[in-house]
Design a protein around this motif. Structure first.
Motif, PDB file in Angstrom:
ATOM      1  N   LEU A   1      50.659  28.931 144.794  1.00  0.00           N
ATOM      2  CA  LEU A   1      50.280  27.518 144.714  1.00  0.00           C
ATOM      3  C   LEU A   1      48.790  27.336 145.000  1.00  0.00           C
ATOM      4  N   LEU A   2      48.293  28.034 146.015  1.00  0.00           N
ATOM      5  CA  LEU A   2      46.869  27.941 146.352  1.00  0.00           C
ATOM      6  C   LEU A   2      45.994  28.437 145.203  1.00  0.00           C
ATOM      7  N   LEU A   3      46.340  29.585 144.648  1.00  0.00           N
ATOM      8  CA  LEU A   3      45.549  30.146 143.558  1.00  0.00           C
ATOM      9  C   LEU A   3      45.616  29.262 142.311  1.00  0.00           C
ATOM     10  N   SER A   4      46.784  28.697 142.054  1.00  0.00           N
ATOM     11  CA  SER A   4      46.934  27.802 140.899  1.00  0.00           C
ATOM     12  C   SER A   4      46.129  26.524 141.089  1.00  0.00           C
ATOM     13  N   LEU A   5      46.102  26.015 142.318  1.00  0.00           N
ATOM     14  CA  LEU A   5      45.320  24.811 142.600  1.00  0.00           C
ATOM     15  C   LEU A   5      43.832  25.091 142.446  1.00  0.00           C
ATOM     16  N   ARG A   6      43.389  26.223 142.962  1.00  0.00           N
ATOM     17  CA  ARG A   6      41.971  26.582 142.815  1.00  0.00           C
ATOM     18  C   ARG A   6      41.614  26.733 141.331  1.00  0.00           C
ATOM     19  N   THR A   7      42.525  27.319 140.564  1.00  0.00           N
ATOM     20  CA  THR A   7      42.297  27.466 139.122  1.00  0.00           C
ATOM     21  C   THR A   7      42.190  26.105 138.450  1.00  0.00           C
ATOM     22  N   SER A   8      43.081  25.198 138.823  1.00  0.00           N
ATOM     23  CA  SER A   8      43.081  23.856 138.242  1.00  0.00           C
ATOM     24  C   SER A   8      41.784  23.115 138.545  1.00  0.00           C
ATOM     25  N   LEU A   9      41.304  23.227 139.775  1.00  0.00           N
ATOM     26  CA  LEU A   9      40.057  22.563 140.155  1.00  0.00           C
ATOM     27  C   LEU A   9      38.877  23.124 139.364  1.00  0.00           C
ATOM     28  N   TRP A  10      38.875  24.447 139.185  1.00  0.00           N
ATOM     29  CA  TRP A  10      37.806  25.066 138.396  1.00  0.00           C
ATOM     30  C   TRP A  10      37.878  24.623 136.936  1.00  0.00           C
ATOM     31  N   GLN A  11      39.087  24.570 136.383  1.00  0.00           N
ATOM     32  CA  GLN A  11      39.225  24.221 134.969  1.00  0.00           C
ATOM     33  C   GLN A  11      38.808  22.777 134.702  1.00  0.00           C
TER      34      GLN A  11
END
Length: 215
Positions: free
Chosen positions: A52-62
């Motif tokens: 979840l943390l990695l997916s959230l960080r990815t979403s913020l970057w995207q």
């Protein structure tokens, strides 16, 4: 329009701040010994939190990357964003040593951090290929945390590849559309409506002959 930008930036920083605190708690949890009887349950919860943390960080970057692309610019993650992502990726690697369901997620997130940093696409493509390999959906085994083992990673890898890899690494527009349609169905099944919508938007762009990948 300009008045709304500080609010967006503040929201981004607030979300990253929450990520940092959660990341610290996760790392502490991974370094605590637990009883054998609760080991599988603990690992499942740790994997859920880490993914979840990695997916959230990815979403913020995207979100940042999409805004930059709309302006004809290329956005690479900041040093602090990369440091936070790498820390959570380290937690995932640590978890993967003793918990197999975590292992298949490592390749996807390793590819993601390379995209965030603007690293050479050759190795990034190789990492995404690990997730792109088709896996047949099987009934969940003990310790599995997904109802479709490996399928969500494959769908996410398709979306990342079509959105961010150079055109020379991608198949024809028609084949991309087929893969994106498959990814959209999978993401819809797991309830990821935003990523499903992203796939559908890319399909629309493909049908209009618009280049999808970053140069």
């Amino acid at each position: 329009m300009q008045a709304s930008l500080p609010g967006k930036a503040d929201g981004q920083q607030s979300a990253l701040g929450h990520c940092e605190r959660a990341s610290s708690h996760l790392w502490n949890s991974l370094n605590m010994s637990s009883g054998v009887s609760s080991a599988v349950l603990s690992s499942m919860m740790q994997l859920l939190a880490c993914d979840l943390l990695l997916s959230l960080r990815t979403s913020l970057w995207q979100k940042q990357a999409s805004s930059s692309q709309a302006l004809g610019e290329t956005y690479h993650a900041s040093a602090s964003e990369l440091t936070g992502f790498q820390r959570d990726l380290g937690s995932l690697r640590k978890l993967a040593h003793g918990f197999r369901p975590a292992y298949r997620k490592v390749f996807l997130h390793e590819a993601t951090v390379r995209l965030m940093a603007g690293a050479s696409p050759t190795r990034t493509h190789q990492l995404l290929e690990h997730s792109l390999r088709r896996r047949t959906a099987q009934s969940s085994k003990q310790g599995e945390v997904d109802t479709l083992p490996g399928q969500r990673e494959r769908a996410t890898a398709i979306l990342l590849a079509c959105r961010h890899l150079p055109l020379s690494f991608l198949s024809s527009p028609g084949q991309q559309a087929v893969l994106l349609a498959e990814a959209a169905r999978t993401l819809e099944k797991v309830g990821d409506k935003r990523s499903c919508n992203d796939c559908q938007q890319l399909i629309v762009k493909l049908s209009g002959g618009t280049a999808l990948a970053a140069s």
